[in-house]
Design an enzyme around this catalytic site. Structure first.
Site, PDB file in Angstrom:
ATOM      1  N   HIS A   7     -57.276  45.978   1.983  1.00  0.00           N
ATOM      2  CA  HIS A   7     -57.868  45.283   0.987  1.00  0.00           C
ATOM      3  C   HIS A   7     -56.625  44.655   0.198  1.00  0.00           C
ATOM      4  CE1 HIS A   7     -59.462  45.654  -3.258  1.00  0.00           C
ATOM      5  NE2 HIS A   7     -59.965  44.407  -2.911  1.00  0.00           N
ATOM      6  N   SER A   8     -56.802  43.348  -0.344  1.00  0.00           N
ATOM      7  CA  SER A   8     -55.948  42.677  -1.316  1.00  0.00           C
ATOM      8  C   SER A   8     -54.266  42.827  -0.788  1.00  0.00           C
ATOM      9  CB  SER A   8     -55.920  43.232  -2.401  1.00  0.00           C
ATOM     10  OG  SER A   8     -55.567  42.625  -3.537  1.00  0.00           O
ATOM     11  N   TYR A   9     -53.478  43.543  -1.311  1.00  0.00           N
ATOM     12  CA  TYR A   9     -52.175  43.546  -0.980  1.00  0.00           C
ATOM     13  C   TYR A   9     -52.124  44.095   0.362  1.00  0.00           C
ATOM     14  CZ  TYR A   9     -48.070  46.321  -0.175  1.00  0.00           C
ATOM     15  OH  TYR A   9     -47.060  47.075   0.507  1.00  0.00           O
ATOM     16  N   GLY A  50     -53.244  43.652   2.997  1.00  0.00           N
ATOM     17  CA  GLY A  50     -53.428  42.763   4.102  1.00  0.00           C
ATOM     18  C   GLY A  50     -51.917  42.590   4.795  1.00  0.00           C
ATOM     19  N   HIS A  90     -63.619  40.992  -6.205  1.00  0.00           N
ATOM     20  CA  HIS A  90     -62.864  41.466  -5.654  1.00  0.00           C
ATOM     21  C   HIS A  90     -62.463  42.786  -5.219  1.00  0.00           C
ATOM     22  CE1 HIS A  90     -58.760  41.144  -3.890  1.00  0.00           C
ATOM     23  NE2 HIS A  90     -58.252  42.175  -4.690  1.00  0.00           N
TER      24      HIS A  90
END
Length: 234
Positions: A76-78, A80, A215
């Site tokens: 998730h988010s960072y 990746g 998000h």
């Protein structure tokens, strides 16, 4: 059945997936939700030296210790960035990599350079001020599209500052990550910071799916997200 390894984003911990885990387990899958070094229940290990490579090593060590194979690695988010780094180092352990509203980085790219310029500038200002030059303070949950009061309270009580070096350290890749099929899932009911990454994934030929929520999909839309993840494992 697959083994899901679910990686949280900045400021979070393994707890972030608590609402998703039951859906995956009821479908017969195994689930691991590690907390990355320096945040949440591992905040006692926080230091300016904690970087992207630290977090990639966290997950590689977990896969090795578990003898894990057939893994669906979700970031998730960072995270990746972490998924890409792990896929490059242990492609043989992975069935699929899933980017949930997340960075899709290439060799030599750092997370901070993959954000829209105005968001990146906000990060830099926050780090230089209340972040003491090496921490990313927790972002506004409203800015992340969290509107429910109960969700806001649950998250606020658990979020912790995130090590800045994880955003400035670039990926160092050999190209082996491309051996692992990838899926991108975009959260569409917020400012869509990761829209460019959705487009990057689409241009690479990956399946691109969406969840109509903010998000924090694993908190605000766990059932819809779980269905997507289960389908991705098939």
């Amino acid at each position: 059945m697959a083994t899901f390894v679910l990686l949280h984003g900045a400021w979070h911990g393994g707890w972030a997936w608590r609402k998703v885990e039951p859906y995956l387990r009821s479908a017969g899958h195994e689930v691991l939700t590690p907390t990355l070094t320096g945040v949440s229940d591992r905040a006692h290990l926080l230091s300016p030296a904690v970087g992207l490579d630290t977090h990639v090593t966290d997950v590689v060590a977990l896969l090795d210790a578990e003898g894990a194979t057939d893994v669906v690695l979700v970031g998730h988010s960072y995270a990746g960035q972490v998924v890409t780094g792990v896929a490059d180092r242990r492609p043989e352990a992975l069935r699929r990599r899933v980017y949930l509203d997340a960075f899709v980085g290439n060799d030599g790219e750092a997370a901070i350079d993959l954000l829209p310029p105005h968001v990146a500038e906000h990060y830099r200002e926050s780090v230089a001020g209340p972040g003491f030059g090496w921490l990313i303070p927790v972002r506004s949950l409203q800015a992340l599209g969290v509107t429910d009061e109960a969700d806001t309270e649950w998250l606020t009580a658990r979020l912790t500052p995130h090590p800045w070096r994880t955003y400035t350290e670039p990926l160092a890749l050999s190209g082996r990550q491309d051996e692992v099929p990838a899926v991108f899932v975009e959260c569409t009911d917020w400012m869509r910071v990761f829209r460019a990454h959705s487009e990057r994934a689409e241009n690479a030929g990956w399946p691109v799916l969406s969840v109509p929520t903010g998000h924090e999909a694993m908190v605000t839309a766990p059932e819809a997200l779980s269905k997507i993840l289960i389908d991705a494992a098939a």
